[in-house]
Design a protein around this motif. Sequence first.
Motif, PDB file in Angstrom:
ATOM      1  N   GLU A  68       0.831  -1.204   0.000  1.00 25.24           N
ATOM      2  CA  GLU A  68       0.000   0.000   0.000  1.00 25.24           C
ATOM      3  C   GLU A  68       0.867   1.255   0.000  1.00 25.24           C
ATOM      4  OE1 GLU A  68      -3.899   1.790   2.184  1.00 25.24           O
ATOM      5  OE2 GLU A  68      -2.468   0.731   3.460  1.00 25.24           O
ATOM      6  N   TRP A  89       2.059   1.657  -3.450  1.00 25.77           N
ATOM      7  CA  TRP A  89       0.909   1.973  -4.301  1.00 25.77           C
ATOM      8  C   TRP A  89       0.520   3.442  -4.142  1.00 25.77           C
ATOM      9  CZ3 TRP A  89      -4.377   3.123  -3.554  1.00 25.77           C
ATOM     10  CH2 TRP A  89      -5.207   2.888  -4.657  1.00 25.77           C
ATOM     11  N   LEU A  90       0.559   3.942  -2.900  1.00 25.27           N
ATOM     12  CA  LEU A  90       0.230   5.344  -2.658  1.00 25.27           C
ATOM     13  C   LEU A  90       1.272   6.282  -3.281  1.00 25.27           C
ATOM     14  CD1 LEU A  90      -1.001   5.111   1.032  1.00 25.27           C
ATOM     15  CD2 LEU A  90      -2.383   5.626  -0.988  1.00 25.27           C
ATOM     16  N   ASP A 142       3.129   5.497  -6.023  1.00 23.10           N
ATOM     17  CA  ASP A 142       3.027   5.365  -7.481  1.00 23.10           C
ATOM     18  C   ASP A 142       1.686   5.857  -8.028  1.00 23.10           C
ATOM     19  OD1 ASP A 142       5.523   4.222  -7.271  1.00 23.10           O
ATOM     20  OD2 ASP A 142       4.805   2.172  -7.556  1.00 23.10           O
ATOM     21  N   ARG A 143       0.650   5.764  -7.244  1.00 29.72           N
ATOM     22  CA  ARG A 143      -0.718   6.178  -7.614  1.00 29.72           C
ATOM     23  C   ARG A 143      -1.206   5.599  -8.940  1.00 29.72           C
ATOM     24  NH1 ARG A 143      -2.646  10.212  -4.285  1.00 29.72           N
ATOM     25  NH2 ARG A 143      -1.084  11.276  -3.056  1.00 29.72           N
ATOM     26  N   ARG A 189      -3.720   3.815 -11.545  1.00 36.46           N
ATOM     27  CA  ARG A 189      -5.178   3.704 -11.691  1.00 36.46           C
ATOM     28  C   ARG A 189      -5.452   2.278 -12.132  1.00 36.46           C
ATOM     29  NH1 ARG A 189      -7.662   9.368 -13.468  1.00 36.46           N
ATOM     30  NH2 ARG A 189      -6.348  10.614 -12.132  1.00 36.46           N
ATOM     31  N   LEU A 193      -7.675   0.518  -7.055  1.00 37.54           N
ATOM     32  CA  LEU A 193      -8.350   1.801  -6.845  1.00 37.54           C
ATOM     33  C   LEU A 193      -9.859   1.599  -6.802  1.00 37.54           C
ATOM     34  CD1 LEU A 193      -8.236   4.872  -6.558  1.00 37.54           C
ATOM     35  CD2 LEU A 193      -8.192   5.013  -9.059  1.00 37.54           C
ATOM     36  N   ASN A 211     -10.729  -0.077  -3.525  1.00 37.22           N
ATOM     37  CA  ASN A 211     -10.593   0.898  -2.443  1.00 37.22           C
ATOM     38  C   ASN A 211     -11.800   1.844  -2.422  1.00 37.22           C
ATOM     39  OD1 ASN A 211      -9.440   2.218  -0.285  1.00 37.22           O
ATOM     40  ND2 ASN A 211      -7.807   3.161  -1.465  1.00 37.22           N
ATOM     41  N   TYR A 235       0.832  -6.193  -5.701  1.00 33.77           N
ATOM     42  CA  TYR A 235       1.500  -4.990  -6.213  1.00 33.77           C
ATOM     43  C   TYR A 235       2.946  -4.951  -5.723  1.00 33.77           C
ATOM     44  CZ  TYR A 235       2.233  -0.194  -7.684  1.00 33.77           C
ATOM     45  OH  TYR A 235       2.715   0.921  -8.304  1.00 33.77           O
TER      46      TYR A 235
END
Length: 150
Positions: free
Chosen positions: A80, A83-84, A86-87, A89, A93, A96, A139
Amino acid sequence: MTGSSDASLVARVRRAGFARHANPWSAWTRWASAPLVLLPVWTRKWSHAAAVAAWFAVNPVIFGKPAHYRAWSSRAMLGEEQWLIDRPRDAALAVNVAASVAGAAAVAAAWRRRPVAAAAATTAQMALLLVYWEQMVRYLDRQDRHDLDD
């Protein structure tokens, strides 16, 4: 302080927080605490809201760094974090967002004091969070992180 110094500080604080939140005790108690959000809404007491907010604020850092990061929940938290940063889509997402919608539905049901609807929405939220965690583990695995200890 320059912009890069600010960014560096934010990155260090984030890294320190996630390093501790990756402790399985932190991750699992946070997950199990999801229903607590409904307490102040149901009771309409600010003191309950303050207590729940305090718990959610300290939970990610109250537990020490884990001895290793092999636990599934640890890997989910580290995934996470990445992931936050790299953001992307991606499907995570959407999951979430769905978990957030379920959480909002649970709060609305609690406000209306509809226990079955609140429980169902909270159950859906918690199940979706587990799906999200699995996506975060995958991820992290795709990132091929060599900086994690075995």
